[in-house]
Design an enzyme around this catalytic site. Structure first.
Site, mmCIF file in Angstrom:
data_model
loop_
_atom_site.group_PDB
_atom_site.id
_atom_site.type_symbol
_atom_site.label_atom_id
_atom_site.label_comp_id
_atom_site.label_asym_id
_atom_site.label_seq_id
_atom_site.Cartn_x
_atom_site.Cartn_y
_atom_site.Cartn_z
ATOM 1 N N CYS A 125 44.484 34.148 50.702
ATOM 2 C CA CYS A 125 44.589 35.355 50.020
ATOM 3 C C CYS A 125 46.051 35.308 49.450
ATOM 4 O O CYS A 125 46.630 34.247 49.387
ATOM 5 C CB CYS A 125 44.119 36.722 50.550
ATOM 6 N N ASP A 194 45.104 44.241 55.663
ATOM 7 C CA ASP A 194 45.183 45.396 55.008
ATOM 8 C C ASP A 194 45.022 46.438 56.217
ATOM 9 O O ASP A 194 45.194 47.733 55.549
ATOM 10 C CB ASP A 194 43.448 45.500 54.034
HETATM 11 C C1 RUB Z 1 44.648 41.409 49.465
HETATM 12 C C2 RUB Z 1 44.825 40.856 51.031
HETATM 13 C C3 RUB Z 1 46.076 40.794 51.444
HETATM 14 C C4 RUB Z 1 46.443 41.955 52.290
HETATM 15 C C5 RUB Z 1 48.086 42.147 52.402
HETATM 16 O O1 RUB Z 1 43.428 41.911 49.005
HETATM 17 O O2 RUB Z 1 43.773 40.956 51.559
HETATM 18 O O3 RUB Z 1 46.210 39.647 52.436
HETATM 19 O O4 RUB Z 1 46.332 43.270 51.322
HETATM 20 O O5 RUB Z 1 48.592 41.824 51.388
HETATM 21 P P1 RUB Z 1 43.223 42.202 47.680
HETATM 22 P P2 RUB Z 1 50.475 42.562 51.415
HETATM 23 O O6 RUB Z 1 43.871 41.246 46.643
HETATM 24 O O7 RUB Z 1 41.736 42.133 47.428
HETATM 25 O O8 RUB Z 1 43.886 43.603 47.299
HETATM 26 O O9 RUB Z 1 51.211 41.682 52.523
HETATM 27 O O10 RUB Z 1 50.908 41.848 49.972
HETATM 28 O O11 RUB Z 1 50.350 43.805 51.521
#
Ligand code: RUB
Length: 320
Positions: A125, A194
Protein backbone atom coordinates in the site's frame (compact mmCIF):
# COMPACT_ATOMS: atom_id res chain seq x y z
CA UNK A 1 -11.70 23.37 1.44
CA UNK A 2 -15.32 23.06 2.57
CA UNK A 3 -16.46 20.49 5.09
CA UNK A 4 -18.63 18.58 2.63
CA UNK A 5 -15.90 18.65 -0.01
CA UNK A 6 -13.35 17.21 2.44
CA UNK A 7 -15.83 14.53 3.55
CA UNK A 8 -16.44 13.64 -0.09
CA UNK A 9 -12.70 13.60 -0.89
CA UNK A 10 -12.02 11.24 2.01
CA UNK A 11 -14.92 8.95 1.09
CA UNK A 12 -13.84 8.84 -2.56
CA UNK A 13 -10.19 8.38 -1.53
CA UNK A 14 -8.90 11.55 -3.18
CA UNK A 15 -7.53 12.06 0.34
CA UNK A 16 -6.35 8.73 1.69
CA UNK A 17 -3.95 7.07 4.14
CA UNK A 18 -4.81 7.13 7.84
CA UNK A 19 -2.55 10.04 8.84
CA UNK A 20 -3.56 12.27 5.94
CA UNK A 21 -7.26 11.51 6.51
CA UNK A 22 -6.97 12.59 10.16
CA UNK A 23 -5.13 15.81 9.32
CA UNK A 24 -7.53 16.69 6.49
CA UNK A 25 -10.54 16.16 8.78
CA UNK A 26 -9.03 18.34 11.50
CA UNK A 27 -8.12 21.05 8.98
CA UNK A 28 -11.68 21.00 7.61
CA UNK A 29 -13.12 21.28 11.14
CA UNK A 30 -10.76 24.14 11.95
CA UNK A 31 -11.83 26.04 8.85
CA UNK A 32 -15.48 25.29 9.57
CA UNK A 33 -15.16 26.53 13.16
CA UNK A 34 -13.51 29.74 11.98
CA UNK A 35 -16.24 30.48 9.46
CA UNK A 36 -19.27 29.77 11.67
CA UNK A 37 -21.27 32.92 12.52
CA UNK A 38 -21.17 34.14 16.12
CA UNK A 39 -23.57 32.19 18.28
CA UNK A 40 -24.07 30.92 21.80
CA UNK A 41 -21.96 28.04 23.10
CA UNK A 42 -24.66 25.38 22.72
CA UNK A 43 -25.24 26.27 19.05
CA UNK A 44 -21.51 26.32 18.33
CA UNK A 45 -21.06 22.92 19.94
CA UNK A 46 -24.02 21.45 18.11
CA UNK A 47 -22.67 22.67 14.77
CA UNK A 48 -19.22 21.29 15.53
CA UNK A 49 -20.55 17.89 16.63
CA UNK A 50 -22.64 17.72 13.46
CA UNK A 51 -19.58 18.52 11.34
CA UNK A 52 -17.52 15.94 13.23
CA UNK A 53 -20.16 13.30 12.61
CA UNK A 54 -20.16 14.03 8.88
CA UNK A 55 -16.38 13.59 8.69
CA UNK A 56 -16.27 10.68 11.12
CA UNK A 57 -18.62 8.65 8.95
CA UNK A 58 -16.49 8.84 5.82
CA UNK A 59 -14.16 5.86 6.30
CA UNK A 60 -14.85 3.43 9.11
CA UNK A 61 -11.53 1.59 9.53
CA UNK A 62 -8.95 4.34 10.04
CA UNK A 63 -9.06 4.85 13.82
CA UNK A 64 -6.88 7.91 13.33
CA UNK A 65 -10.05 9.71 12.24
CA UNK A 66 -12.25 9.32 15.38
CA UNK A 67 -9.17 9.62 17.61
CA UNK A 68 -8.17 12.92 15.97
CA UNK A 69 -11.73 14.26 16.01
CA UNK A 70 -12.21 13.32 19.65
CA UNK A 71 -8.91 14.97 20.57
CA UNK A 72 -9.77 18.28 18.92
CA UNK A 73 -13.40 18.31 20.07
CA UNK A 74 -12.34 17.93 23.68
CA UNK A 75 -11.12 21.54 23.47
CA UNK A 76 -14.69 22.81 23.16
CA UNK A 77 -16.08 20.56 25.87
CA UNK A 78 -14.32 22.57 28.55
CA UNK A 79 -14.92 26.08 27.13
CA UNK A 80 -17.42 28.41 28.81
CA UNK A 81 -18.28 30.72 25.93
CA UNK A 82 -18.56 30.26 22.18
CA UNK A 83 -15.63 32.64 21.63
CA UNK A 84 -13.44 30.64 24.00
CA UNK A 85 -14.57 27.41 22.39
CA UNK A 86 -13.67 28.67 18.93
CA UNK A 87 -10.19 29.81 19.87
CA UNK A 88 -9.51 26.72 21.99
CA UNK A 89 -10.61 24.55 19.09
CA UNK A 90 -8.37 26.40 16.65
CA UNK A 91 -5.36 26.04 18.93
CA UNK A 92 -6.01 22.35 19.54
CA UNK A 93 -6.41 21.68 15.82
CA UNK A 94 -3.06 23.39 15.17
CA UNK A 95 -1.47 21.24 17.89
CA UNK A 96 -2.87 18.06 16.40
CA UNK A 97 -1.65 18.83 12.89
CA UNK A 98 1.80 19.84 14.14
CA UNK A 99 2.21 16.80 16.36
CA UNK A 100 0.90 14.44 13.68
CA UNK A 101 3.57 15.67 11.25
CA UNK A 102 6.19 15.59 14.01
CA UNK A 103 5.19 11.98 14.82
CA UNK A 104 5.98 10.91 11.26
CA UNK A 105 9.44 12.48 11.53
CA UNK A 106 10.08 10.72 14.85
CA UNK A 107 8.87 7.40 13.43
CA UNK A 108 11.21 7.88 10.48
CA UNK A 109 14.18 8.29 12.83
CA UNK A 110 13.27 5.31 14.99
CA UNK A 111 12.16 3.08 12.12
CA UNK A 112 15.32 3.77 10.10
CA UNK A 113 17.37 2.34 12.98
CA UNK A 114 15.63 -0.99 12.41
CA UNK A 115 16.71 -1.03 8.77
CA UNK A 116 20.21 -2.37 8.15
CA UNK A 117 22.64 -1.50 5.41
CA UNK A 118 21.95 -3.81 2.47
CA UNK A 119 18.35 -4.63 3.48
CA UNK A 120 15.73 -5.51 0.91
CA UNK A 121 12.38 -4.22 2.17
CA UNK A 122 8.89 -5.19 1.08
CA UNK A 123 6.15 -2.60 1.56
CA UNK A 124 2.45 -2.80 0.79
CA UNK A 125 0.00 0.00 0.00
CA UNK A 126 1.05 3.60 0.49
CA UNK A 127 1.93 4.51 4.03
CA UNK A 128 3.45 7.89 4.77
CA UNK A 129 4.89 6.55 8.05
CA UNK A 130 6.41 3.40 6.51
CA UNK A 131 7.87 5.34 3.58
CA UNK A 132 9.33 7.93 5.94
CA UNK A 133 11.36 5.15 7.63
CA UNK A 134 12.61 3.85 4.29
CA UNK A 135 13.53 7.30 3.01
CA UNK A 136 15.31 8.16 6.26
CA UNK A 137 17.35 4.93 6.10
CA UNK A 138 18.34 5.81 2.53
CA UNK A 139 19.13 9.41 3.50
CA UNK A 140 21.39 8.22 6.31
CA UNK A 141 23.50 6.38 3.76
CA UNK A 142 22.20 2.81 4.03
CA UNK A 143 22.05 0.95 0.76
CA UNK A 144 18.58 -0.44 0.53
CA UNK A 145 16.28 -1.88 -2.10
CA UNK A 146 12.48 -1.98 -1.98
CA UNK A 147 9.80 -4.28 -3.33
CA UNK A 148 6.49 -2.41 -3.62
CA UNK A 149 3.20 -4.15 -4.37
CA UNK A 150 0.64 -2.96 -6.89
CA UNK A 151 -2.25 -2.78 -4.35
CA UNK A 152 -5.35 -3.83 -6.23
CA UNK A 153 -7.91 -2.49 -6.74
CA UNK A 154 -6.96 1.17 -6.14
CA UNK A 155 -3.30 0.98 -7.18
CA UNK A 156 -1.81 2.84 -4.22
CA UNK A 157 1.45 1.07 -5.12
CA UNK A 158 1.86 3.58 -7.94
CA UNK A 159 2.00 6.44 -5.44
CA UNK A 160 4.55 4.47 -3.43
CA UNK A 161 6.87 3.78 -6.37
CA UNK A 162 6.65 7.42 -7.48
CA UNK A 163 7.78 8.55 -4.01
CA UNK A 164 10.56 5.94 -3.85
CA UNK A 165 11.70 6.78 -7.36
CA UNK A 166 11.79 10.51 -6.55
CA UNK A 167 13.88 9.68 -3.46
CA UNK A 168 16.36 7.78 -5.65
CA UNK A 169 15.68 4.41 -4.02
CA UNK A 170 16.12 1.23 -6.04
CA UNK A 171 12.62 -0.26 -6.28
CA UNK A 172 10.93 -3.34 -7.74
CA UNK A 173 7.22 -3.14 -8.56
CA UNK A 174 5.30 -6.42 -8.21
CA UNK A 175 1.70 -7.61 -8.37
CA UNK A 176 0.19 -8.34 -4.96
CA UNK A 177 0.15 -12.08 -5.52
CA UNK A 178 3.95 -12.14 -6.12
CA UNK A 179 4.71 -11.26 -2.50
CA UNK A 180 5.30 -14.84 -1.32
CA UNK A 181 7.27 -15.66 -4.46
CA UNK A 182 9.77 -12.92 -3.63
CA UNK A 183 9.75 -13.37 0.15
CA UNK A 184 13.06 -15.30 0.12
CA UNK A 185 14.74 -12.13 -1.19
CA UNK A 186 13.21 -9.91 1.49
CA UNK A 187 14.95 -8.97 4.77
CA UNK A 188 12.17 -6.89 6.24
CA UNK A 189 8.48 -6.24 5.65
CA UNK A 190 7.60 -2.64 6.54
CA UNK A 191 4.01 -1.40 6.39
CA UNK A 192 1.75 1.23 7.95
CA UNK A 193 -1.49 0.82 9.89
CA UNK A 194 -5.01 2.13 9.90
CA UNK A 195 -5.60 0.78 13.38
CA UNK A 196 -3.80 -1.16 16.09
CA UNK A 197 -5.95 -3.04 18.60
CA UNK A 198 -5.24 -3.46 22.31
CA UNK A 199 -3.84 -6.95 21.72
CA UNK A 200 -1.45 -5.67 19.03
CA UNK A 201 -3.34 -6.83 15.94
CA UNK A 202 -2.68 -4.53 13.01
CA UNK A 203 -5.39 -3.42 10.62
CA UNK A 204 -3.95 -2.31 7.30
CA UNK A 205 -4.61 -2.50 3.56
CA UNK A 206 -6.15 -5.73 2.34
CA UNK A 207 -3.37 -8.21 1.61
CA UNK A 208 -1.16 -7.14 4.51
CA UNK A 209 -2.08 -10.25 6.51
CA UNK A 210 -1.17 -12.56 3.61
CA UNK A 211 2.18 -10.84 3.30
CA UNK A 212 2.73 -11.12 7.07
CA UNK A 213 1.84 -14.81 6.90
CA UNK A 214 4.37 -15.38 4.12
CA UNK A 215 6.96 -13.40 6.09
CA UNK A 216 6.27 -15.49 9.18
CA UNK A 217 6.75 -18.67 7.16
CA UNK A 218 10.06 -17.33 5.81
CA UNK A 219 11.13 -15.98 9.26
CA UNK A 220 11.27 -12.48 7.87
CA UNK A 221 10.58 -9.65 10.34
CA UNK A 222 7.43 -7.60 10.00
CA UNK A 223 7.65 -4.01 11.22
CA UNK A 224 4.65 -1.69 11.38
CA UNK A 225 5.00 2.10 11.42
CA UNK A 226 2.06 3.64 13.30
CA UNK A 227 1.52 6.92 15.13
CA UNK A 228 0.08 6.52 18.64
CA UNK A 229 -3.25 8.00 17.51
CA UNK A 230 -3.79 4.95 15.30
CA UNK A 231 -4.16 2.76 18.39
CA UNK A 232 -7.79 1.93 19.07
CA UNK A 233 -8.85 2.61 22.69
CA UNK A 234 -12.27 1.04 22.43
CA UNK A 235 -10.83 -2.35 21.57
CA UNK A 236 -10.07 -2.54 25.29
CA UNK A 237 -13.80 -3.02 25.78
CA UNK A 238 -13.94 -5.69 23.11
CA UNK A 239 -15.12 -3.41 20.30
CA UNK A 240 -13.98 -4.70 16.92
CA UNK A 241 -12.49 -2.54 14.21
CA UNK A 242 -14.97 -2.26 11.37
CA UNK A 243 -13.48 -3.43 8.10
CA UNK A 244 -14.59 -1.16 5.29
CA UNK A 245 -16.08 -2.99 2.34
CA UNK A 246 -16.10 -0.82 -0.75
CA UNK A 247 -18.18 -0.93 -3.92
CA UNK A 248 -17.63 -3.78 -6.37
CA UNK A 249 -17.18 -1.33 -9.25
CA UNK A 250 -13.62 -0.85 -7.99
CA UNK A 251 -12.98 -4.48 -9.02
CA UNK A 252 -14.57 -4.79 -12.45
CA UNK A 253 -15.84 -2.43 -15.15
CA UNK A 254 -19.61 -2.06 -14.63
CA UNK A 255 -20.41 -3.18 -18.19
CA UNK A 256 -18.61 -6.49 -17.56
CA UNK A 257 -20.07 -6.89 -14.08
CA UNK A 258 -23.54 -6.35 -15.54
CA UNK A 259 -23.16 -9.49 -17.68
CA UNK A 260 -22.59 -11.68 -14.61
CA UNK A 261 -25.61 -13.35 -13.05
CA UNK A 262 -24.17 -15.40 -10.17
CA UNK A 263 -21.15 -13.42 -9.10
CA UNK A 264 -21.00 -11.11 -6.09
CA UNK A 265 -18.16 -8.62 -6.04
CA UNK A 266 -16.57 -8.50 -2.58
CA UNK A 267 -14.16 -5.69 -1.90
CA UNK A 268 -12.87 -5.41 1.69
CA UNK A 269 -10.37 -2.55 1.86
CA UNK A 270 -8.46 -3.76 4.94
CA UNK A 271 -7.57 -6.91 6.82
CA UNK A 272 -6.33 -7.86 10.27
CA UNK A 273 -2.83 -9.18 10.89
CA UNK A 274 -2.65 -11.03 14.21
CA UNK A 275 0.03 -9.91 16.67
CA UNK A 276 1.92 -13.22 16.29
CA UNK A 277 2.87 -12.11 12.77
CA UNK A 278 4.07 -8.67 13.82
CA UNK A 279 7.57 -8.25 15.27
CA UNK A 280 7.65 -4.56 16.07
CA UNK A 281 5.40 -1.51 15.99
CA UNK A 282 7.31 1.73 15.55
CA UNK A 283 5.52 4.70 17.10
CA UNK A 284 6.76 8.24 17.70
CA UNK A 285 7.36 7.35 21.37
CA UNK A 286 9.43 4.28 20.62
CA UNK A 287 9.34 0.83 19.05
CA UNK A 288 7.29 -1.76 20.91
CA UNK A 289 6.40 -5.42 20.46
CA UNK A 290 2.67 -5.69 19.58
CA UNK A 291 1.96 -7.19 23.02
CA UNK A 292 2.63 -3.74 24.55
CA UNK A 293 -0.10 -1.97 22.56
CA UNK A 294 -2.12 -1.51 25.74
CA UNK A 295 0.65 0.66 27.21
CA UNK A 296 0.38 3.06 24.28
CA UNK A 297 -3.38 3.32 24.71
CA UNK A 298 -3.12 3.85 28.47
CA UNK A 299 -0.03 6.07 28.67
CA UNK A 300 -0.04 8.04 25.47
CA UNK A 301 -3.62 8.38 24.33
CA UNK A 302 -4.47 9.14 27.93
CA UNK A 303 -8.11 8.16 27.74
CA UNK A 304 -9.94 7.64 30.98
CA UNK A 305 -11.97 4.46 31.13
CA UNK A 306 -15.35 6.28 31.13
CA UNK A 307 -14.41 7.97 27.85
CA UNK A 308 -14.27 4.57 26.18
CA UNK A 309 -17.99 4.28 26.64
CA UNK A 310 -18.87 7.41 24.71
CA UNK A 311 -18.99 8.01 20.99
CA UNK A 312 -16.87 11.01 19.97
CA UNK A 313 -20.01 13.01 19.30
CA UNK A 314 -21.14 13.92 22.78
CA UNK A 315 -24.83 13.46 23.52
CA UNK A 316 -26.91 16.38 24.75
CA UNK A 317 -27.15 14.78 28.14
CA UNK A 318 -23.36 14.69 28.43
CA UNK A 319 -23.17 18.37 27.61
CA UNK A 320 -25.37 19.48 30.52
C1 RUB B 1 -4.05 3.17 3.26
C2 RUB B 1 -3.30 2.19 4.09
C3 RUB B 1 -2.05 2.68 4.77
C4 RUB B 1 -2.41 3.18 6.18
C5 RUB B 1 -1.26 3.92 6.83
O1 RUB B 1 -5.27 2.68 2.79
O2 RUB B 1 -3.69 1.06 4.28
O3 RUB B 1 -1.12 1.66 4.89
O4 RUB B 1 -3.51 4.07 6.10
O5 RUB B 1 -0.93 5.04 6.06
P1 RUB B 1 -6.18 3.61 1.86
P2 RUB B 1 -0.21 6.33 6.69
O6 RUB B 1 -5.38 3.95 0.65
O7 RUB B 1 -7.39 2.78 1.55
O8 RUB B 1 -6.54 4.84 2.67
O9 RUB B 1 1.07 5.84 7.27
O10 RUB B 1 -0.01 7.24 5.50
O11 RUB B 1 -1.13 6.92 7.70
Amino acid sequence: MSLTQTAEDIREMRIRGAGRIARAAVEALREYADTLPDSDLATFREQMYGAAELLGDTRPTAVSLPNAIRYVLSAIERAETATDARSAFHARADTFIRSSLHAVREIAEIGARHISDGDVILTHCNSEAALACIIEAHRSGKEIEVFATEVRPRNQGRITIRTLDDAGIKTNFIVDSAARHFMKEIDLVLVGADAVTVNGAVVNKIGTSQIALAAHEARTNVVVAAETYKFAPRTILGELIQIEEREGDELLPPEFAATLRNVTLRNPAFDVTPPEYVDLIVTEVGAIPPQLAYIIIREYLGWEIDEFQKPFVISEQDQE
